[in-house]
Design a protein around this motif. Structure first.
Motif, PDB file in Angstrom:
ATOM      1  N   THR A  41       0.831  -1.208   0.000  1.00  0.00           N
ATOM      2  CA  THR A  41       0.000   0.000   0.000  1.00  0.00           C
ATOM      3  C   THR A  41       0.867   1.260   0.000  1.00  0.00           C
ATOM      4  O   THR A  41       2.051   1.220   0.296  1.00  0.00           O
ATOM      5  CB  THR A  41      -0.918   0.026   1.238  1.00  0.00           C
ATOM      6  N   GLU A  43       0.582   3.698   2.095  1.00  0.00           N
ATOM      7  CA  GLU A  43       0.951   3.963   3.495  1.00  0.00           C
ATOM      8  C   GLU A  43       2.223   3.204   3.860  1.00  0.00           C
ATOM      9  O   GLU A  43       3.094   3.729   4.532  1.00  0.00           O
ATOM     10  CB  GLU A  43      -0.195   3.565   4.415  1.00  0.00           C
ATOM     11  N   CYS A  44       2.322   2.009   3.384  1.00  0.00           N
ATOM     12  CA  CYS A  44       3.498   1.183   3.665  1.00  0.00           C
ATOM     13  C   CYS A  44       4.747   1.781   3.023  1.00  0.00           C
ATOM     14  O   CYS A  44       5.817   1.795   3.620  1.00  0.00           O
ATOM     15  CB  CYS A  44       3.254  -0.227   3.153  1.00  0.00           C
ATOM     16  N   THR A  46       5.286   4.965   2.194  1.00  0.00           N
ATOM     17  CA  THR A  46       5.637   6.316   2.655  1.00  0.00           C
ATOM     18  C   THR A  46       6.127   6.354   4.094  1.00  0.00           C
ATOM     19  O   THR A  46       6.700   7.357   4.508  1.00  0.00           O
ATOM     20  CB  THR A  46       4.430   7.268   2.516  1.00  0.00           C
ATOM     21  N   GLN A  47       5.911   5.303   4.853  1.00  0.00           N
ATOM     22  CA  GLN A  47       6.355   5.296   6.249  1.00  0.00           C
ATOM     23  C   GLN A  47       7.833   4.928   6.340  1.00  0.00           C
ATOM     24  O   GLN A  47       8.292   3.996   5.686  1.00  0.00           O
ATOM     25  CB  GLN A  47       5.550   4.295   7.074  1.00  0.00           C
TER      26      GLN A  47
END
Length: 79
Positions: A41, A43-44, A46-47
């Motif tokens: 994802t 989110e995965c 960008t973290q």
């Protein structure tokens, strides 16, 4: 420092240390699992794994210290 204070301090330090280790390890493993998933994802991606691990460690620190205070409070009122 009396004996009870030393015992309380040791309890808080040991629980906090355990929380830091568990929280950091869990966050690090979650980051690795996220990157190895079949569908990665946004989110995965960008973290930052380092920041996520530090967040897990700080959460573990607070949880461990809170647990130690809770145990000490319960033990104190049990007597």
């Amino acid at each position: 420092m009396d004996r009870k204070s030393r015992r309380l301090l040791l309890l808080i330090v040991s629980c906090s240390l355990a929380g830091v280790i568990l929280g950091g390890t869990t966050s690090w493993a979650e980051s690795n699992t996220c990157l190895q998933a079949n569908q990665v994802t946004n989110e995965c991606l960008t973290q930052d794994p380092i920041n996520k691990t530090i967040q897990g460690m700080s959460t573990g620190l607070l949880a461990g210290a809170g647990a130690a205070f809770g145990v000490a409070w319960q033990h104190r009122h049990k007597d």
